[in-house]
Design an enzyme around this catalytic site. Structure first.
Site, PDB file in Angstrom:
ATOM      1  CG  ASP A  98      41.649  33.932  32.491  1.00  0.00           C
ATOM      2  OD1 ASP A  98      42.145  33.436  33.339  1.00  0.00           O
ATOM      3  OD2 ASP A  98      40.944  34.810  32.536  1.00  0.00           O
ATOM      4  CG  ASP A 207      41.319  31.188  37.628  1.00  0.00           C
ATOM      5  OD1 ASP A 207      40.506  32.336  37.515  1.00  0.00           O
ATOM      6  OD2 ASP A 207      40.940  30.324  38.040  1.00  0.00           O
ATOM      7  CD  GLU A 256      41.484  35.665  40.284  1.00  0.00           C
ATOM      8  OE1 GLU A 256      40.445  35.987  40.711  1.00  0.00           O
ATOM      9  OE2 GLU A 256      41.690  34.619  40.321  1.00  0.00           O
ATOM     10  CG  HIS A 334      35.040  37.525  35.058  1.00  0.00           C
ATOM     11  ND1 HIS A 334      36.686  37.976  35.090  1.00  0.00           N
ATOM     12  CD2 HIS A 334      35.251  36.190  35.323  1.00  0.00           C
ATOM     13  CE1 HIS A 334      37.267  36.807  35.565  1.00  0.00           C
ATOM     14  NE2 HIS A 334      36.360  35.655  35.819  1.00  0.00           N
ATOM     15  CG  ASP A 335      35.214  36.867  39.301  1.00  0.00           C
ATOM     16  OD1 ASP A 335      34.579  36.100  38.642  1.00  0.00           O
ATOM     17  OD2 ASP A 335      36.467  36.749  39.359  1.00  0.00           O
TER      18      ASP A 335
END
Ligand code: GLC
Ligand code: CA
Length: 563
Positions: A98, A207, A256, A334-335
């Site tokens: 990440d 990210d 993203e 994970h969000d």
């Protein structure tokens, strides 16, 4: 065109903190990843995307980096990282890190210097971040520069007394945004990126990549998201990274970025563009919000699931990118809450709806990402106390709910349904203490259902969710699913999820009921030659049929081999 490794890959998103504790301190780590390498091999994934592992005060579980060149003590040492990369490579598995470019931690030495006029490096680092002077109202009270709202619920500005300025943070106040108009800052970030590449990673997940540029006029709008999202100049920055770092070093990049238009998507991931290889889009993610709820607002209010909109989002990106660039499919990260609790049914139809979700997603074309725990049907958390939660976002939002008139129970229910923590509880390895995740007290409680829902219980059961995931990942390769052409059947229908995917090997047909009720469907296509390969309800293909709750079936028809 040569096929790149990621074009037909299944990528496993590993939330390292909750994957496996290798040293008995209650926190997942690289040792745990190395010890469990067989899990990735057995499941049949091609790559592992590891959530942020850098040195960090862990305000946002590592998305707040205080030193990119060091590993968090929670996760191990640089030698562990190198050993993990080597071990993965030894098993033919790629490693994706990440990459956090939008902000650092406020404890990063750059920010420490930036905020302190007496710091010897203040002049150099001040402009690595985004500062604005205060405003004053008629009474002379100090006011924030704008009313912009941060993604985590409060305002984006925090006051820094020593410089009499506000700094911008679009996430938590411990995550100041970097100033991408500062060339020295970019030079330093490039060196970091290159250093990570030299560690041996095969790719990055970038990210918050569409937030790098801000509107420097700072108009006082509310909530103001459009002043720090998808501004044209962020493409220039990403293109610079692609051209100078990702492409020449042959590393895959997936970024993203929600809500991209066709032109934008082409800039991001077009085959002849340099920014990314793949785009992580979110159109399918929150299609069940009750927008009228005034107390637990936005994503926090659970409403009726719009199945049609879920299908339309996948179809939209598939169509938009066809022939232009590579598409990505996934249920959640994970969000978001666990997909099984969110879009499936985690009680009466737990196993059945998990398989429905599996078949409906993974036979669509595109590279696939599977999220840790999805492969065994993990559910949302069962926490009863506010302090069972860990996410920084939870605590600001809880206050927001209460100030808008929520009861404690109402607020807790919203958290159990919608909080990001739902996807972050420890992986359920077996039915032993702490689900086999750790021998200590875990950093976050394991969900009580681990006694029935765990990997060990599913490994030898051919009907288990896990074994079906394995099978589907094999079939994706065998049927060249990633490169196929998607066509929905009855796209406008809000209950069914049915499509064909035409691949080099033949045609795949998925027929599924997304609802907890019986529905009637019609299949207006020639069903001759289709053979069942997977089902959670037996073989009942027919031109018209009634599907029971969450019924789902996968059929294939092989292409006639040319003589
Ligand atoms: C991304 C991450 C999220 C994080 C945020 C700030 O949205 O997925 O977990 O909080 O960026 O880095
Ligand atoms: Ca540990």
């Amino acid at each position: 065109m040569n096929q790149a490794w990621w074009q037909d890959a299944v990528i496993y998103q590993c939330y390292i903190r909750s994957f496996k504790d290798g040293n008995g301190d209650g926190i997942g780590d690289f040792r745990g990843l190395i010890d469990k390498i067989d899990h990735f091999v057995d499941l049949g994934v091609d790559a592992v995307w590891v959530s942020p592992h850098y040195k960090s005060p862990m305000d946002d579980n590592g998305y707040d980096v205080s030193d990119y060149y060091q590993v968090s003590e929670d996760y191990g040492t640089l030698d562990d990282v190198r050993e993990f990369i080597d071990t993965a490579h030894g098993h033919g598995i790629k490693v994706i890190f990440d990459l956090i470019l939008n902000h650092t931690s406020d404890e990063h030495p750059w920010f420490q210097a930036a905020k302190d006029p007496t710091h010897p490096d203040h002049a150099k680092y001040h402009d690595y971040y985004i500062w604005q002077p205060p405003k004053y109202d008629a009474e002379g009270n100090r006011m924030k520069p704008t009313r912009w709202l941060s993604w985590f619920g409060g305002g984006v500005w925090d006051y820094n007394e020593p410089t009499d300025e506000y700094y911008l943070h679009i996430f938590s106040k411990k995550m100041p945004d970097l100033n991408w108009r500062n060339e020295n800052m970019k030079t330093d970030l490039k060196a970091i990126t290159k250093w990570l590449i030299d560690l041996g990673v095969d790719g990055f997940r970038i990210d918050a990549s569409n937030h790098l540029e801000k509107n420097w006029d700072f108009p006082d709008d509310y909530p103001g998201y459009h002043h720090f999202s998808s501004l044209p100049k962020h493409h220039e920055y990403l293109e610079e990274w692609g051209r100078e770092l990702f492409q020449p070093n042959g590393v895959m990049a997936m970024g993203e970025a929600g809500g991209a238009s066709k032109e934008e998507a082409e800039k991001y991931v077009g085959y002849d563009h340099n920014e990314f290889d793949m785009l992580i889009h979110f159109g399918h993610c929150w299609q069940d919000c009750d927008w009228d709820n005034q107390i637990t607002t936005g994503k926090w209010a659970k409403g009726r699931l719009n199945v049609k909109a879920v299908k339309e989002s996948f179809f939209h990106f598939d169509k938009m990118l066809r022939g232009i660039g590579q598409n990505l499919i996934y249920w959640h990260n994970h969000d978001q809450p666990r997909i099984l609790s969110h879009y499936g049914n985690d009680t009466e139809y737990r196993v059945k709806s998990a398989k429905m979700l599996l078949y409906t997603l993974y036979f669509m074309p595109g590279t696939a990402i599977v999220y840790q725990g999805e492969e065994i049907g993990m559910t949302n958390v069962d926490y009863q106390r506010l302090d069972d939660f860990r996410d920084v976002e939870v605590f600001t939002e809880y206050e927001n709910f209460m100030s808008r008139g929520a009861t404690h129970d109402m607020a807790m229910q919203a958290l159990r349904d919608r909080a990001r923590d739902n996807a972050r509880s420890p992986f359920q390895w077996n039915d032993g203490p702490q689900a086999g995740f750790t021998t200590a007290t875990p950093w976050m409680n394991v969900v009580g259902n681990y006694r029935t829902i765990n990997l060990a219980a599913q490994q030898d059961d051919p009907d288990s969710i896990y074994r079906h995931y394995k099978r589907v990942f094999q079939l994706r390769k065998q049927w060249q699913v990633a490169g196929g052409t998607l066509a929905f059947i009855d796209l406008a229908d809000d209950d069914s999820y049915m499509y064909t995917n035409d691949t080099a090997q033949g045609t795949i047909l998925v027929v599924a009921n997304f609802r907890n009720k019986a529905i009637d469907v019609r299949l207006a296509l020639d069903l001759d030659g289709f053979e069942m390969v997977l089902s959670n309800c037996g073989d009942k293909l027919a031109p018209t049929l009634t599907l029971a709750p969450y019924d789902a079936m996968v059929y294939v028809k092989t292409k006639e081999q040319d003589a």
